[in-house]
Design a protein around this motif. Structure first.
Motif, PDB file in Angstrom:
ATOM      1  N   UNK A   1       0.827  -1.205   0.000  1.00  0.00           N
ATOM      2  CA  UNK A   1       0.000   0.000   0.000  1.00  0.00           C
ATOM      3  C   UNK A   1       0.865   1.260   0.000  1.00  0.00           C
ATOM      4  N   UNK A   2       1.900   1.286   0.825  1.00  0.00           N
ATOM      5  CA  UNK A   2       2.787   2.451   0.897  1.00  0.00           C
ATOM      6  C   UNK A   2       3.659   2.568  -0.356  1.00  0.00           C
ATOM      7  N   UNK A   3       4.118   1.421  -0.887  1.00  0.00           N
ATOM      8  CA  UNK A   3       4.933   1.439  -2.101  1.00  0.00           C
ATOM      9  C   UNK A   3       4.141   1.999  -3.287  1.00  0.00           C
ATOM     10  N   UNK A   4       2.841   1.802  -3.269  1.00  0.00           N
ATOM     11  CA  UNK A   4       1.987   2.350  -4.323  1.00  0.00           C
ATOM     12  C   UNK A   4       1.594   3.794  -4.004  1.00  0.00           C
ATOM     13  N   UNK A   5       1.259   4.058  -2.746  1.00  0.00           N
ATOM     14  CA  UNK A   5       0.760   5.388  -2.357  1.00  0.00           C
ATOM     15  C   UNK A   5       1.798   6.489  -2.573  1.00  0.00           C
TER      16      UNK A   5
END
Length: 182
Positions: free
Chosen positions: A31-35
């Motif tokens: 989620x953070x790698x995408x966000x």
């Protein structure tokens, strides 16, 4: 080609912050790698769009105070990271467990790294650039470069251990100081 180069130039602060996030936040999930790339890319696209439509209305105000705003945002986040880095030196595992990238921090970082794109949007207005095409290119360039930067930062974080948090904080403060000087 010129828009791609402008996109690269605009993305550099976001790249540095993304690399820092990769170093410091060891428990990043998918989620953070995408966000991160999405937030940085979207804000890098929105600001020139706003600047293009605002034209010359707010240019002097934004130009006058942009450095101060960037320094305040990145200085506070970076200063907090430095402080926590020194606190975590005694217990390196605490950094990996407890350090989370919050939505609020990510939004502030995205805003701080994209303020200069507003002025570029004003310039696009004067040059009658196809603004939709330009902001899409800028967003794509930013997303690609920040994704690479996160991965590189993660590798450096693994190498530096608990010192990554201190280094990351220093990088953010330096970017803030650079913004106020230029």
């Amino acid at each position: 080609m010129e828009i791609v180069l402008i996109g690269v130039g605009l993305a550099m602060d976001a790249v540095a912050v993304s690399m820092t996030n990769g170093m410091v936040y060891r428990n990043l999930g998918v989620k953070e790698y995408i966000a991160m790339p999405v937030f940085f890319g979207v804000f890098q696209a929105i600001m020139p769009l706003i600047g293009n439509f605002a034209g010359g209305l707010f240019t002097s105000f934004i130009s006058k105070y942009a450095g101060i705003v960037i320094l305040l945002i990145l200085g506070v986040i970076g200063g907090k990271m430095i402080k926590e880095g020194f606190e975590h030196r005694s217990d390196p595992k605490k950094v990996a467990i407890g350090k989370r990238l919050s939505l609020g921090v990510l939004i502030f970082q995205a805003i701080a790294t994209s303020i200069d794109a507003f002025a570029v949007g004003v310039g696009f207005s004067a040059m009658q650039v196809n603004i939709i095409q330009a902001v899409v290119i800028i967003a794509i360039v930013t997303i690609i470069l920040t994704t690479i930067a996160i991965v590189i930062g993660r590798k450096f974080g693994d190498i530096l251990g608990s010192s990554a948090e201190i280094l990351g904080g220093v990088i953010l403060v330096v970017i803030g100081i650079k913004a106020i000087i230029t």
